[in-house]
Scaffold this active site. Structure first.
Site, PDB file in Angstrom:
ATOM      1  N   SER A 601       0.823  -1.198   0.000  1.00 40.00           N
ATOM      2  CA  SER A 601       0.000   0.000   0.000  1.00 40.00           C
ATOM      3  C   SER A 601       0.869   1.266   0.000  1.00 40.00           C
ATOM      4  O   SER A 601       1.671   1.447  -0.916  1.00 40.00           O
ATOM      5  CB  SER A 601      -0.947  -0.061   1.189  1.00 40.00           C
ATOM      6  N   ASP A 689      -9.511  -5.205  -4.505  1.00 42.90           N
ATOM      7  CA  ASP A 689      -9.033  -4.083  -3.694  1.00 42.90           C
ATOM      8  C   ASP A 689      -9.789  -2.802  -4.070  1.00 42.90           C
ATOM      9  O   ASP A 689      -9.751  -2.366  -5.207  1.00 42.90           O
ATOM     10  CB  ASP A 689      -7.521  -3.895  -3.941  1.00 42.90           C
ATOM     11  N   HIS A 721      -7.624  -5.447  -0.262  1.00 42.43           N
ATOM     12  CA  HIS A 721      -6.373  -4.704  -0.081  1.00 42.43           C
ATOM     13  C   HIS A 721      -5.342  -5.444   0.773  1.00 42.43           C
ATOM     14  O   HIS A 721      -4.145  -5.342   0.547  1.00 42.43           O
ATOM     15  CB  HIS A 721      -6.716  -3.350   0.551  1.00 42.43           C
TER      16      HIS A 721
END
Ligand SMILES: CSCC[C@H](NC=O)C(=O)N[C@@H](C)C(=O)O
Length: 746
Positions: A601, A689, A721
């Site tokens: 991320s 995601d 995610h």
């Protein structure tokens, strides 16, 4: 370019340096991973009522729930174990497990009634291929009731998440409160039914009859939801089950522009207190985003009148009623701005209706070391028995501590800062008996109980371990503190520091140099604390050293530290990570040709930046759902405000993007540096995601392909995610480890 046709292990053996001490054989790595998966994590603990034995001794049961990865069954299994704790209200006299552990199947939620006599369970079960939800009421050793919620069709699915979900007994134990998705109308196509051939007025009569239950032409209606990990959660409603009459009421009276959750019964059961999140003009993702406009509300059950109890312009969560039923504490922070921030601890007095700030936001660490409250969820119970003090576990720099807050003075005392190193999580506290878990990077989570010492005697805290774990002698770790060099000091927020946790294999052969894996966390407003992480433990046991970097902007270091980063992502955070790595290398003992970077991320954003800005430095890169281009992400993530705020702008919901905004976002993104990248990149993307849509990774993948930089993409269907399904996580780990081994030529 890496060819998929040659088995990976053969490639690895081919490029292996024979004197390397890193474990390279896939089967051995998989075995190590399997072994380390056997340490379960605690996810819940409840303290039962006090029972007085026939000999006068008193005891209570402590019920615990744990999760563990089951690689064979490819699922996270949940199990429970109970312990008996004899005590004298001040200290534990004797304790031990009562029976062995039992796997829990199909339970989405469960809660004992206040007296401990009854238990409510929300169960999911598949019957003839269809998922059904049942609400069960148990009394001692029998099931009193079982309601088929799906068939009753009073509402949609019950929420079982941490964000909105709750299941709470009324004080009287006659009613049960929970949150579910609002019932949607049944819908049909205009063309679904058979052609009638009826006369117009006959048709009209039939339509009028059908109108109540079926609406036409709305099958493809779009329902906004609350984003990542909360998909299909759109319009929560509060539901009350009258246990005696088996009657479910969906509450009315809640303003239509808010979504309720985290509810509980008010004193005397006259109404419900809940958090309401405004969802106009539209919903934004809530996961990891405590900065959504929300307030505390009270709805009166008799009149249906709804009252707002907290400010109109902040974000709140985790309201907790004191045992004397007089006060509610909750966490509060600013709306928009950084997605997670330092919180205020507020207190609402039920009788005077006054709100006070018990602990305010901390800009910079106090003299006693207190850095502020960083939590978006208090433990289910957090009050001391006398309703005077509140317990919070939260990061203080990179250590998760147990803090005691005196609500009358606002004084904060740490129960754990003087204890052995590691991090502490409060699972629950009831009648001053705390249930906690402690772990560290080289020690899996244990389970302990202890009585909260009297005010002023917090240093006398003593713990009794119910479930012991052994420190792993082959992993060593330390915390390193860094002050950025003067040229990297933040002008607006000068003098900030940051830190990192360094893990090393304990035994390093003389003269052997360690390969290093650099791991900056995501967020960016998050923190890696000194607790047990499966992946770092396995990598360390394989022979890697690992550097977990809490760059400026991390949680746990004061609000200024957080505020220093928005507008400076891609530079300040990147330089902090590189500074930490360079400083560690100066210690000696590392192989500077064998450095890899791994991140997910925003951590993936940093990994991609690092290989772009330091193209000679990193020999392998692994990223999970990385942010690669803010300008292309802003229109499709569930949290567009994140892109604006981190790029240095203020956000509001009617914002109109200008070309200059997009230019600034692009300039701060890793894609800007992609042409310099030489490092082989492994991308791991989750198909579902909503936070960092997989197109971000694909954009980077295409750019690397065009540049002929070695790149491999792993695609995980059914994953969001976090890529946390057992098969995705374990496959991701193995491939990441092997990618690093291959490209570090180990
Ligand atoms: C628009 S995506 C922003 C990155 C993301 N932030 C918040 O959700 C992130 O980095 N998440 C971290 C916590 C992660 O998934 O590890």
């Amino acid at each position: 370019m890496f060819s998929r046709r040659i088995p990976l292990y053969r490639l690895i053996s081919r490029c292996a340096v024979m004197d390397s001490k890193v474990l390279r054989e896939p089967a051995e790595i998989a075995q190590l991973y399997r072994d380390q998966c056997r340490f379960p994590a605690l996810c819940r603990a409840d303290v039962g009522p006090v029972i007085t034995s026939r000999y006068g001794g008193q005891y209570c049961n402590v019920y615990t729930e744990w999760t563990q990865r089951d690689l064979e069954r490819n699922e996270n299994v949940k199990f429970c174990r109970q312990y008996i704790v004899f005590h004298d209200d001040k200290s534990v006299v004797y304790s031990g497990p009562s029976g062995n552990c039992t796997e829990i199947k199909g339970e989405l939620l469960s809660v004992d009634s206040p007296s401990g006599e009854m238990k409510a369970v929300l169960r999911e079960s598949t019957i003839k291929g269809e998922d059904k939800q049942f609400l069960e009421i148990w009394h001692k050793n029998r099931k009193l009731k079982c309601l088929n919620l799906t068939t009753l069709n009073k509402h949609g699915k019950v929420y079982e998440d941490d964000q909105f979900g709750c299941m709470v007994w009324s004080h009287s134990e006659t009613h049960l409160l929970y949150v579910a998705e609002k019932k949607r109308p049944k819908t049909e196509s205009y063309f679904q039914g058979p052609e009638t051939g009826l006369l117009a007025d006959e048709e009209e009569t039939i339509k009028t009859d059908k109108k109540e239950e079926t609406v036409l032409g709305q099958q493809f209606e779009y329902y906004e939801d609350w984003g990542e990990a909360l998909v299909r959660k759109s319009s929560p409603v509060l539901c009350v089950l009258d246990i005696e009459g088996s009657n479910i009421t969906v509450l009315e009276g809640i303003p239509t522009n808010i979504s309720p959750g985290q509810a509980f019964w008010s004193p005397n059961d006259t109404g419900l207190v809940f958090v309401g999140w405004w969802h106009e003009p539209f919903r934004l993702g809530l996961k990891y985003c405590a900065n959504r406009r929300s307030s505390l509300f009270y709805v009166d059950l008799a009149s249906g009148k709804c009252e707002q109890l907290s400010s109109n312009s902040s974000a709140v969560c985790s309201p907790r009623l004191s045992p004397d039923l007089c006060r509610i504490v909750y966490l509060e922070c600013g709306v928009f701005g950084p997605h997670l921030q330092c919180s205020r601890l507020c207190m609402f007095d039920w009788y005077t209706k006054q709100t006070s700030v018990v602990v305010d936001v901390v800009q910079r660490a106090k003299e006693d070391g207190f850095t502020g409250i960083y939590s978006s969820m208090l433990s289910p119970r957090c009050w001391s028995a006398d309703s005077q003090r509140v317990l919070i576990s939260c990061p203080q720099r990179c250590r998760k501590d147990l803090l005691v807050v005196d609500t009358s003075t606002g004084e904060v005392t740490s129960l754990t800062s003087q204890s052995e190193e590691g991090s502490w999580s409060l699972l629950n506290i009831h009648r001053d008996l705390m249930v906690v878990s402690c772990s560290s990077p080289n020690c899996p989570p244990d389970l302990r109980v202890g009585f909260l010492p009297a005010k002023g005697s917090e240093s006398k805290m003593s713990w009794v371990t119910l479930e012991e774990t052994q420190p792993q002698a082959d992993i060593s770790w330390q915390t390193l503190n860094f002050s950025p060099p003067p040229e990297e000091d933040n002008r607006q927020y000068p003098g900030l520091d940051f830190n990192a946790i360094l893990l090393k294999p304990t035994e390093v052969t003389t003269g052997g140099k360690l390969p290093l894996i650099v791991m900056p966390h995501g967020g960016p407003h998050s923190v890696l604390v000194s607790e047990w992480y499966l992946s770092t433990a396995v990598l360390c046991k394989m022979g890697f050293s690992i550097l977990l970097v809490n760059y400026r902007g991390s949680l746990g270091f004061g609000q200024d530290n957080i505020y220093s980063l928005p507008g400076n992502i891609g530079t300040q955070d990147v330089k902090d990570v590189q500074f930490a790595v360079d400083s560690v290398l100066k210690q000696g003992g590392f192989d500077e040709q064998k450095i890899a970077v791994v991140g997910g991320s925003h951590g993936g954003f940093l990994a991609c930046h690092l290989i772009g800005q330091y193209p000679e430095f990193y020999k392998a890169c692994v990223t999970r759902n990385p942010v690669t281009n803010l300008a292309t992400m802003v229109g499709c993530t569930d949290i567009p405000d994140w892109c604006m705020v981190e790029a240095g702008y203020e956000y509001n919901t009617d914002i109109r993007l200008e070309p200059a905004n997009l230019e600034q976002m692009l300039n701060k993104s890793p894609i800007k540096h992609v042409s310099k990248v030489k490092t082989p990149v492994l991308l791991m993307l989750g198909e579902d995601d909503k936070r960092v849509p997989s197109k971000q990774g694909i954009e980077y993948y295409r750019a690397l392909k065009a540049l002929q930089v070695p790149v491999r993409l792993l695609w995980y269907p059914g994953n969001n995610h976090s890529l946390s399904k057992v098969d995705a996580e374990s496959d991701g780990f193995m491939n990441a480890a092997l990618w690093i081994i291959q490209h570090l030529s180990l």
